[in-house]
Design a protein around this motif. Structure first.
Motif, PDB file in Angstrom:
ATOM      1  N   GLN A  62       0.813  -1.207   0.000  1.00 19.78           N
ATOM      2  CA  GLN A  62       0.000   0.000   0.000  1.00 19.78           C
ATOM      3  C   GLN A  62       0.856   1.272   0.000  1.00 19.78           C
ATOM      4  OE1 GLN A  62      -3.317   0.219  -0.056  1.00 19.78           O
ATOM      5  NE2 GLN A  62      -3.877   2.214   0.781  1.00 19.78           N
ATOM      6  N   HIS A  63       1.995   1.214   0.706  1.00 23.04           N
ATOM      7  CA  HIS A  63       2.788   2.425   0.930  1.00 23.04           C
ATOM      8  C   HIS A  63       4.047   2.532   0.078  1.00 23.04           C
ATOM      9  CE1 HIS A  63       0.192   3.622   4.190  1.00 23.04           C
ATOM     10  NE2 HIS A  63       0.380   2.475   4.811  1.00 23.04           N
ATOM     11  N   GLU A  64       4.433   1.445  -0.564  1.00 21.27           N
ATOM     12  CA  GLU A  64       5.649   1.445  -1.388  1.00 21.27           C
ATOM     13  C   GLU A  64       5.317   0.949  -2.801  1.00 21.27           C
ATOM     14  OE1 GLU A  64       8.866   2.122  -0.499  1.00 21.27           O
ATOM     15  OE2 GLU A  64       8.881   2.080   1.691  1.00 21.27           O
ATOM     16  N   ARG A  65       6.122   1.343  -3.748  1.00 19.90           N
ATOM     17  CA  ARG A  65       5.995   0.797  -5.106  1.00 19.90           C
ATOM     18  C   ARG A  65       6.865  -0.453  -5.154  1.00 19.90           C
ATOM     19  NH1 ARG A  65       3.762   4.454  -8.684  1.00 19.90           N
ATOM     20  NH2 ARG A  65       4.751   3.447 -10.480  1.00 19.90           N
ATOM     21  N   VAL A  66       6.218  -1.601  -5.072  1.00 20.50           N
ATOM     22  CA  VAL A  66       6.948  -2.864  -4.949  1.00 20.50           C
ATOM     23  C   VAL A  66       6.560  -3.819  -6.065  1.00 20.50           C
ATOM     24  CG1 VAL A  66       7.044  -2.595  -2.438  1.00 20.50           C
ATOM     25  CG2 VAL A  66       5.256  -4.009  -3.453  1.00 20.50           C
ATOM     26  N   ARG A  67       7.413  -4.810  -6.228  1.00 25.32           N
ATOM     27  CA  ARG A  67       7.171  -5.882  -7.189  1.00 25.32           C
ATOM     28  C   ARG A  67       7.380  -7.211  -6.478  1.00 25.32           C
ATOM     29  NH1 ARG A  67      11.217  -7.229 -10.370  1.00 25.32           N
ATOM     30  NH2 ARG A  67      12.053  -5.098 -10.248  1.00 25.32           N
ATOM     31  N   VAL A  68       6.478  -8.157  -6.718  1.00 25.07           N
ATOM     32  CA  VAL A  68       6.571  -9.475  -6.094  1.00 25.07           C
ATOM     33  C   VAL A  68       7.461 -10.362  -6.954  1.00 25.07           C
ATOM     34  CG1 VAL A  68       5.318 -11.532  -5.355  1.00 25.07           C
ATOM     35  CG2 VAL A  68       4.303  -9.263  -5.029  1.00 25.07           C
ATOM     36  N   LEU A  69       8.569 -10.838  -6.366  1.00 29.54           N
ATOM     37  CA  LEU A  69       9.421 -11.791  -7.077  1.00 29.54           C
ATOM     38  C   LEU A  69       8.769 -13.162  -7.128  1.00 29.54           C
ATOM     39  CD1 LEU A  69      13.184 -11.403  -6.079  1.00 29.54           C
ATOM     40  CD2 LEU A  69      12.082 -10.812  -8.242  1.00 29.54           C
ATOM     41  N   ILE A  70       8.276 -13.589  -5.960  1.00 30.43           N
ATOM     42  CA  ILE A  70       7.670 -14.918  -5.868  1.00 30.43           C
ATOM     43  C   ILE A  70       6.912 -15.010  -4.557  1.00 30.43           C
ATOM     44  CG2 ILE A  70       9.595 -16.088  -4.674  1.00 30.43           C
ATOM     45  CD1 ILE A  70       9.161 -18.437  -6.693  1.00 30.43           C
ATOM     46  N   ASP A  71       5.844 -15.777  -4.542  1.00 29.81           N
ATOM     47  CA  ASP A  71       5.181 -16.107  -3.288  1.00 29.81           C
ATOM     48  C   ASP A  71       5.191 -17.622  -3.126  1.00 29.81           C
ATOM     49  OD1 ASP A  71       3.029 -17.101  -4.812  1.00 29.81           O
ATOM     50  OD2 ASP A  71       1.884 -15.243  -4.632  1.00 29.81           O
ATOM     51  N   GLY A  72       4.407 -18.140  -2.195  1.00 28.88           N
ATOM     52  CA  GLY A  72       4.514 -19.559  -1.879  1.00 28.88           C
ATOM     53  C   GLY A  72       3.670 -20.491  -2.715  1.00 28.88           C
ATOM     54  N   ARG A  73       2.993 -19.964  -3.711  1.00 26.13           N
ATOM     55  CA  ARG A  73       2.101 -20.817  -4.503  1.00 26.13           C
ATOM     56  C   ARG A  73       2.853 -21.845  -5.349  1.00 26.13           C
ATOM     57  NH1 ARG A  73      -1.861 -16.168  -6.779  1.00 26.13           N
ATOM     58  NH2 ARG A  73       0.137 -15.055  -6.780  1.00 26.13           N
ATOM     59  N   ASP A  74       2.090 -22.708  -5.980  1.00 27.63           N
ATOM     60  CA  ASP A  74       2.618 -23.798  -6.814  1.00 27.63           C
ATOM     61  C   ASP A  74       3.450 -24.783  -5.996  1.00 27.63           C
ATOM     62  OD1 ASP A  74       1.445 -22.678  -9.108  1.00 27.63           O
ATOM     63  OD2 ASP A  74       3.174 -21.374  -9.421  1.00 27.63           O
ATOM     64  N   GLY A  75       3.036 -24.977  -4.732  1.00 26.06           N
ATOM     65  CA  GLY A  75       3.679 -25.960  -3.877  1.00 26.06           C
ATOM     66  C   GLY A  75       5.008 -25.552  -3.301  1.00 26.06           C
ATOM     67  N   LEU A  76       5.366 -24.273  -3.442  1.00 25.75           N
ATOM     68  CA  LEU A  76       6.676 -23.838  -2.966  1.00 25.75           C
ATOM     69  C   LEU A  76       6.730 -23.768  -1.444  1.00 25.75           C
ATOM     70  CD1 LEU A  76       9.425 -22.950  -4.169  1.00 25.75           C
ATOM     71  CD2 LEU A  76       8.620 -20.584  -3.931  1.00 25.75           C
ATOM     72  N   ALA A  77       5.775 -23.086  -0.838  1.00 29.30           N
ATOM     73  CA  ALA A  77       5.739 -22.944   0.623  1.00 29.30           C
ATOM     74  C   ALA A  77       4.284 -22.757   1.033  1.00 29.30           C
ATOM     75  CB  ALA A  77       6.585 -21.753   1.071  1.00 29.30           C
ATOM     76  N   ASP A  78       3.717 -23.747   1.700  1.00 28.88           N
ATOM     77  CA  ASP A  78       2.283 -23.749   2.001  1.00 28.88           C
ATOM     78  C   ASP A  78       1.850 -22.591   2.894  1.00 28.88           C
ATOM     79  OD1 ASP A  78       1.873 -25.981   0.501  1.00 28.88           O
ATOM     80  OD2 ASP A  78       1.780 -27.365   2.212  1.00 28.88           O
ATOM     81  N   TYR A  79       2.663 -22.262   3.877  1.00 24.51           N
ATOM     82  CA  TYR A  79       2.327 -21.250   4.864  1.00 24.51           C
ATOM     83  C   TYR A  79       1.023 -21.593   5.585  1.00 24.51           C
ATOM     84  CZ  TYR A  79       2.171 -16.619   7.083  1.00 24.51           C
ATOM     85  OH  TYR A  79       2.139 -15.582   7.992  1.00 24.51           O
ATOM     86  N   ALA A  80       0.978 -22.809   6.122  1.00 23.58           N
ATOM     87  CA  ALA A  80      -0.087 -23.158   7.058  1.00 23.58           C
ATOM     88  C   ALA A  80       0.276 -22.528   8.400  1.00 23.58           C
ATOM     89  CB  ALA A  80      -0.200 -24.674   7.187  1.00 23.58           C
ATOM     90  N   ARG A  81      -0.728 -22.253   9.208  1.00 23.61           N
ATOM     91  CA  ARG A  81      -0.468 -21.665  10.519  1.00 23.61           C
ATOM     92  C   ARG A  81      -1.077 -22.566  11.592  1.00 23.61           C
ATOM     93  NH1 ARG A  81       1.701 -16.557  10.235  1.00 23.61           N
ATOM     94  NH2 ARG A  81       1.056 -16.039  12.350  1.00 23.61           N
ATOM     95  N   TYR A  82      -0.338 -22.719  12.699  1.00 22.59           N
ATOM     96  CA  TYR A  82      -0.733 -23.657  13.747  1.00 22.59           C
ATOM     97  C   TYR A  82      -0.949 -22.948  15.084  1.00 22.59           C
ATOM     98  CZ  TYR A  82       0.396 -27.485  10.594  1.00 22.59           C
ATOM     99  OH  TYR A  82       0.404 -28.352   9.525  1.00 22.59           O
ATOM    100  N   TYR A  83      -1.885 -23.495  15.836  1.00 27.50           N
ATOM    101  CA  TYR A  83      -2.193 -23.018  17.185  1.00 27.50           C
ATOM    102  C   TYR A  83      -1.708 -24.086  18.168  1.00 27.50           C
ATOM    103  CZ  TYR A  83      -5.434 -19.781  14.817  1.00 27.50           C
ATOM    104  OH  TYR A  83      -5.980 -18.821  14.012  1.00 27.50           O
ATOM    105  N   LEU A  84      -1.056 -23.649  19.226  1.00 25.94           N
ATOM    106  CA  LEU A  84      -0.486 -24.602  20.182  1.00 25.94           C
ATOM    107  C   LEU A  84      -0.904 -24.283  21.612  1.00 25.94           C
ATOM    108  CD1 LEU A  84       1.980 -24.078  17.839  1.00 25.94           C
ATOM    109  CD2 LEU A  84       2.641 -26.216  18.960  1.00 25.94           C
ATOM    110  N   ALA A  85      -0.899 -25.325  22.420  1.00 22.96           N
ATOM    111  CA  ALA A  85      -1.232 -25.192  23.836  1.00 22.96           C
ATOM    112  C   ALA A  85      -0.124 -25.812  24.665  1.00 22.96           C
ATOM    113  CB  ALA A  85      -2.547 -25.912  24.145  1.00 22.96           C
TER     114      ALA A  85
END
Length: 326
Positions: free
Chosen positions: A204-227
C-alpha cells in the motif's frame, strides 16, 4: 539438546515472565493447573484471535464458568512459543508452520490444537518496483531480509533451491517485521521476505514488485495453534471452546470481509484497504491437526536441518496432537 532459536536467555525469560506478571520460581505444573485463568499469547498477524478478543464472545462464555482471560502480545512466533514452553501463557494463537519445529527440537511440552489451512500467497519475496532484480536467481550476492525461523525464512530457502541458488550465495539479514520494513524502505536490503498484514501494508505504501510467493507448492504457509500440554490435559473443555471460537471467527471473517476489516483497522492501526487485501490471501479455515499435516512439517524440518537451523533431526509425527472433543 536445545535449539539456539528456542533457547531464551535468563534476561529473555525474565522479560517474558514480567510481561505476563509471573515469576520464574513458579513450578510449571502449578502454572498449567492454575484454576479459573486462561492466558492467551498472540502476535500482530494473529487475525482470528484478534477478532475473538475484540468481539468478546469467548470471554463472556468463559466468565460464565468463572474463568478470566488475559491477553499477551508478542513480537513474533518464537518468543510466543518460548513463553508457552516456560509456562508463562497457556495457549498460543497461530504461528507459522516453521516455528513449532524449533519448539519440538527443544523438547517443549506443547500440543497442536488447531491449524489454518494453507495460505501460500499470504507471504512473498518483494523488491522495489525499479529494482534490477527480476528473478529469484538475481538474488545471488544480494542482501535479503527476513525473520529467522519464520515461514518467510523457509520461503527464501525453497525459492532459492528452485532457482538453483545456494542459500550461502545471498547475504542473509535476520530482521523483525518492523526492522525489515525500515530496512526495505531505506534501501539497506535488496529484497524482503514478509507476510501479511505487513506484506499488504508495504504494497500500500511502497511501489513494490513481487518476485515470488509460496504458490505452486513452494511454501504452504499453514499456521498452527499450540497449547501447553499440561494446560490442555487439565482443561480440555476450554481448549475445545477456544477451537470453536476460532473456527467461528474464521467463517465470519471470510463471509463478512468489510466488517472484519472495520473491526481490525483500529486494533491494528492499519487502513481498512490494507486489511481487506491481507485477508483475501489468508484462508482462515480452522481445522483439526492430523498426522498427514505433520508430514509436511517434516519436510520443512528436514530442509532446516540441512541448512543447519535445527540442531537435530526431529520426527514431527512424535508431536502431541489435540483430539477435538476430548
Amino acid at each position: 539438546m536445545t535449539s539456539p532459536l528456542f533457547q531464551p536467555t535468563r534476561r529473555q525469560l525474565l522479560t517474558v515472565a514480567g510481561a505476563v506478571g509471573l515469576t520464574l520460581t513458579v513450578p510449571r505444573a502449578v502454572l498449567a493447573a492454575a484454576d479459573k485463568k486462561l492466558r492467551i499469547g498472540y502476535q500482530k498477524s494473529s487475525t482470528l484471535i484478534t477478532i475473538v478478543k475484540a468481539q468478546g464472545t469467548l470471554q463472556k462464555q468463559l466468565a460464565d464458568q468463572g474463568i478470566t482471560v488475559s491477553w499477551h502480545e508478542f513480537t513474533n512466533g518464537q518468543p510466543l512459543l518460548e513463553a508457552l514452553n516456560v509456562g508463562a501463557i497457556d495457549l498460543s494463537a497461530d504461528v507459522a508452520d516453521t516455528v513449532p519445529l524449533f519448539a519440538q527440537a527443544a523438547g517443549a511440552a506443547l500440543t497442536y490444537y488447531a491449524r489454518e489451512t494453507p495460505a501460500p500467497s499470504a507471504q512473498a519475496i518483494i523488491v522495489k518496483e525499479d529494482s534490477p532484480i527480476r528473478s529469484v536467481a538475481d538474488l545471488k550476492g544480494r542482501k535479503v531480509g527476513f525473520a529467522r525461523a519464520a515461514g518467510a525464512h523457509f520461503l527464501v530457502i525453497a525459492a532459492l533451491e528452485q532457482a538453483g541458488v545456494p542459500l550461502a550465495d545471498i547475504q542473509q539479514a535476520y530482521l523483525t517485521p518492523a526492522d525489515g520494513r525500515a530496512a526495505f524502505g531505506n534501501g539497506s536490503i535488496d529484497a524482503w521476505a514478509i507476510w501479511d498484514p505487513f506484506y499488504a501494508a508495504t504494497q500500500q505504501h511502497e511501489r513494490v514488485r513481487v518476485l515470488i510467493d509460496g504458490r505452486d507448492g513452494l511454501a504452504d504457509y499453514a499456521r498452527y495453534y499450540l497449547a501447553s500440554t499440561p494446560y490442555a490435559e487439565n482443561n480440555p473443555k476450554v481448549v475445545n471452546q477456544v477451537f470453536d471460537a476460532l473456527r467461528t471467527a474464521g467463517l465470519w471473517a471470510k463471509q463478512n470481509p468489510d466488517d472484519a476489516a472495520s473491526l481490525l483497522a483500529p486494533v491494528w492501526g492499519l487502513d481498512k484497504t490494507i486489511i481487506v487485501a491481507a485477508n483475501k490471501r489468508r484462508s482462515y479455515d480452522v481445522r483439526s491437526v492430523s498426522l498427514e499435516n505433520l508430514d509436511r512439517q517434516q519436510q520443512i524440518a528436514d530442509v532446516f536441518l540441512v541448512n543447519k537451523l535445527l540442531p537435530r533431526r526431529i520426527v514431527t509425527r512424535d508431536a502431541t496432537i489435540w483430539q477435538l472433543g476430548t
